[in-house]
Motif scaffolding. Structure first.
Motif, PDB file in Angstrom:
ATOM      1  N   ARG B 198      52.377  58.953  36.903  1.00 33.10           N
ATOM      2  CA  ARG B 198      53.255  60.094  37.204  1.00 33.10           C
ATOM      3  C   ARG B 198      54.348  59.581  38.127  1.00 33.10           C
ATOM      4  O   ARG B 198      54.053  59.030  39.188  1.00 33.10           O
ATOM      5  CB  ARG B 198      52.472  61.216  37.896  1.00 33.10           C
ATOM      6  N   ALA B 230      50.578  64.337  29.297  1.00 30.91           N
ATOM      7  CA  ALA B 230      50.942  65.706  29.635  1.00 30.91           C
ATOM      8  C   ALA B 230      51.595  66.360  28.427  1.00 30.91           C
ATOM      9  O   ALA B 230      52.234  65.684  27.616  1.00 30.91           O
ATOM     10  CB  ALA B 230      51.912  65.706  30.813  1.00 30.91           C
ATOM     11  N   ASP B 231      51.435  67.663  28.302  1.00 30.13           N
ATOM     12  CA  ASP B 231      52.075  68.403  27.216  1.00 30.13           C
ATOM     13  C   ASP B 231      53.048  69.443  27.785  1.00 30.13           C
ATOM     14  O   ASP B 231      53.264  69.501  28.994  1.00 30.13           O
ATOM     15  CB  ASP B 231      51.023  69.037  26.292  1.00 30.13           C
ATOM     16  N   ASN B 233      52.844  72.568  28.260  1.00 27.91           N
ATOM     17  CA  ASN B 233      52.284  73.479  29.266  1.00 27.91           C
ATOM     18  C   ASN B 233      52.203  72.833  30.641  1.00 27.91           C
ATOM     19  O   ASN B 233      52.489  73.473  31.659  1.00 27.91           O
ATOM     20  CB  ASN B 233      50.893  73.957  28.844  1.00 27.91           C
ATOM     21  N   ASP B 234      51.842  71.560  30.677  1.00 26.44           N
ATOM     22  CA  ASP B 234      51.803  70.844  31.954  1.00 26.44           C
ATOM     23  C   ASP B 234      53.206  70.789  32.571  1.00 26.44           C
ATOM     24  O   ASP B 234      53.371  70.924  33.782  1.00 26.44           O
ATOM     25  CB  ASP B 234      51.277  69.416  31.757  1.00 26.44           C
ATOM     26  N   ASP B 237      53.996  74.235  33.961  1.00 26.42           N
ATOM     27  CA  ASP B 237      53.225  74.481  35.186  1.00 26.42           C
ATOM     28  C   ASP B 237      53.849  73.729  36.372  1.00 26.42           C
ATOM     29  O   ASP B 237      53.954  74.269  37.476  1.00 26.42           O
ATOM     30  CB  ASP B 237      51.767  74.025  35.009  1.00 26.42           C
ATOM     31  N   LEU B 238      54.252  72.485  36.112  1.00 22.07           N
ATOM     32  CA  LEU B 238      54.818  71.676  37.194  1.00 22.07           C
ATOM     33  C   LEU B 238      56.156  72.252  37.667  1.00 22.07           C
ATOM     34  O   LEU B 238      56.416  72.349  38.868  1.00 22.07           O
ATOM     35  CB  LEU B 238      55.011  70.229  36.713  1.00 22.07           C
ATOM     36  N   GLU B 359      58.231  68.200  26.261  1.00 22.52           N
ATOM     37  CA  GLU B 359      57.279  67.179  25.872  1.00 22.52           C
ATOM     38  C   GLU B 359      58.066  66.187  25.005  1.00 22.52           C
ATOM     39  O   GLU B 359      58.945  66.569  24.233  1.00 22.52           O
ATOM     40  CB  GLU B 359      56.118  67.799  25.074  1.00 22.52           C
TER      41      GLU B 359
END
Lengths: 430, 430
Positions: B198, B230-231, B233-234, B237-238, B359
């Motif tokens: 990350r 990560a997709d 949605n991740d 969320d971030l 993504e």
């Protein structure tokens, strides 16, 4: 449950999942030892035929370097493991294959590696250096933030040069204008310090230097603090405290990475205040005693800096250079007007200059004189001169090159390994 | 003892010294009320003829705006004072004079002020905005650092364009090469995420856009996180957590500055998770219902974004745009391959897009196809394609423009006040 390798110590005995890449592997008849990496660290995963069954065990037989894998298993403490932990594999899923990965454990030439920098950074050594770089940068920012300095970004596109134009990169600014890429935010920092008291800028700077030395990149990051109501002693105190703070934090938080790159920690542990403060005059004496052919009046070259820095077990601060070899914006020493109130900080172990700073020229008339002497176009500097017209105050600051600090703290031979994508005379790719 | 104005609360009753500038003053017959500033705040210093004597009192009679002064006196709590404290002056020393300071309390045109940006930043309002900017940037960095993201700087000099070349600034790279100034670190971030898990980059980016809108600068700062494994949605969320974190911290720590610029705090206080997540299809429906002449298939323009963002009291996340209007590197939605797995975050109050992310396309064959479709030179992207050859993984990230976030949080009409030295179509000075 997905766990990062660096956090595995808090999950011993639990069933966890690592999402990463296969870094390396070896096998005995009935056991695969898989070294996984996920960006946060490296860990050995032990896969036994008995544990996963014949089919999965066989599938793992041909996994090649850098295959991306999701591994589920039980975390286990193991004192023999380099990180202190291992995983007993229950399941392994291949996400992305990797055939003929071009960087193998054998030796490659540095041009070969730099052409593949986007992959080279996956290696344990490069990965560790970049994590130390991250820590150094955050140590710098925290240092200034906790002291009440305000980050005030200075522009990259500048209309004029801070010190001459020969090493400036020109950029075409729409049809008819030329903008130069900044070499230093200092002049803007001075304006910002008059508004915000204590400021720093921290961004990329550019120098079109054709020299191919181990200390130069064309694009490098620099942090530059500037303080209103400050003199040369304040500048030296700040530089010293900054360097001590960075080294202490890296030793504290990045011991694992320093070990991975085999850095001699004892050299870093001696970096403590106070740093020796040596005048230029004294430095010249030292060089002559050491037999170097140095004449009073010039700026130090790399071999001179190396010799000077090798005299001490910690950084040395050399102050009061001949004004003639330094910037027009430096305040002359009232006691010796041919000297500038400046300081260069030289890192130990021959790493040379990492910081250059000074008390600035706050007097309006003297600044106007200097601009003329240096044949600078006064019009381009009118805004800078304004700072002396409207409430001038004594002030000063310095610049510290991040890549040189990373090279020194990591003990690297060349700055090209200190930044993800180094830019040099013949290198713009990848 | 020298004390910064922001720390004065811990020195009530003590004799202290303020080093700063005269911001403003008024006088009654026997008392001067001097508003001082030192970059950390503003405070009223009260000088009485009885307290300092006739001579010093008279000398202070003609002090003009922005004169630099060192004032010694006793700190006193005063509930009527804007900051809660005042100083009873015992001594005042003039450091630097200031005659005919060009920015007076009267109204000036914005071009006049931008020409004097190096002085304009001394005003209470600009000073407050820059301190909020500082806090926003530090909130961003802390957000990523505490979550284990590694700062990995991406290059400014790039050999090729991320998305076409029409809005790129070319720079002459030594004699015979052209380097383009980066518009985004994303492609490099993807390589870095494969190495470090990350990551984020945070630096200046450049866009040679000729539009003179209130949302555009040619040089602006962008933070871009990227996550392996990560997709979409991740990514959403971030982005949501980041924005919530920034707004909360600014409210918490910069209340005084927000008050100085008269920001309506209630608007910021409603910025809480969860943010509405609206598909592009749903967004188009909303625009049509509101009577906008929008057709499915295009990207949103500023008026569309304004209308959409005005529907909510907090940022809205619009996801899954038509793939045709988005970057070649975005993963198509498996359920609807004509849609991209992307998200734009629109700030409330009509501020429009502050974040764009997606993504990424992790599949080698599909990426090669896309590069062809977009008529991009495959050779220049070989290193980027490598990421799909050697252990590809699902991954994603976003970019957030700092100046737009500052404009929104401060409630500014134009991004030109969000950075110390804005660069625009016709502005390179100072």
């Amino acid at each position: 449950m997905h766990v990062y390798i660096e956090d595995i110590g808090t999950h011993v005995g639990e069933q966890i999942t690592i999402k990463g890449w296969l870094h390396n592997r070896r096998s005995s008849g009935k056991i695969h030892f898989l070294i996984l990496r996920d960006g946060t660290g490296f860990i050995q995963a032990v896969m036994s035929k008995a544990g996963v069954g014949d089919e999965m065990f066989k599938a793992a037989d041909h996994l090649s370097q850098e295959t991306s894998v999701v591994v589920t298993g039980t975390a286990r403490a193991d004192q023999r493991a380099p990180g202190g932990y291992e995983i007993d594999v229950a399941e392994l899923e291949v996400i992305g294959e990797s055939h003929d990965y071009p960087i193998t454990p054998k030796e490659h030439g540095v041009d070969y590696l730099l052409d593949r920098r986007h992959l080279w950074i996956r290696s344990e050594r490069q990965h560790a250096i970049l994590r130390v770089r991250h820590e150094i940068i955050n140590a710098v920012r925290d240092f200034f933030n906790v002291r009440g300095f305000i980050l005030a970004d200075t522009p990259i596109f500048t209309p004029a040069a801070c010190e001459g134009t020969t090493t400036l990169f020109p950029a075409q600014y729409f049809e008819d204008q030329t903008a130069y890429l900044t070499q230093s935010g200092q002049l803007y920092n001075e304006a910002n310090a008059m508004a915000l008291g204590r400021v720093y800028c921290f961004g990329p700077t550019f120098r079109a230097e054709k020299s191919k030395t181990r200390r130069h990149l064309t694009e490098f990051w620099m942090v530059e603090p500037e303080m209103a109501y400050a003199d040369l002693n304040d500048v030296m105190d700040l530089a010293e405290a900054l360097v001590v703070s960075i080294v202490g934090r890296v030793i504290d938080r990045r011991r694992r990475e320093l070990k991975a790159i085999e850095r001699d920690l004892s050299k870093l542990e001696s970096v403590k205040a106070p740093f020796p403060r040596v005048s230029y005059d004294e430095a010249v004496k030292i060089l002559k005693e050491k037999g170097l052919p140095f004449e009073w009046g010039g700026d130090f070259g790399a071999p001179d800096e190396t010799t000077l820095s090798e005299q001490y077990d910690r950084p040395v601060m050399v102050h009061r250079y001949p004004a003639a070899v330094k910037g027009f914006y430096m305040k002359p020493d009232p006691a010796h007007p041919n000297l500038a109130l400046n300081v260069d900080v030289l890192a130990p172990e021959g790493y040379g200059e990492i910081i250059g700073g000074s008390e600035r020229l706050a007097d309006l008339d003297l600044l106007l004189e200097r601009i003329k002497e240096h044949h600078l176009p006064q019009e381009a500097f009118e805004w800078y001169i304004d700072l002396r017209r409207y409430g001038t105050v004594p002030h000063g600051g310095f610049g510290m090159g991040i890549e040189r600090v990373v090279a020194w703290i990591c003990g690297l031979e060349h700055v090209r390994e200190t930044i993800p994508y180094p830019r040099m005379l013949y290198r713009l790719y990848p």
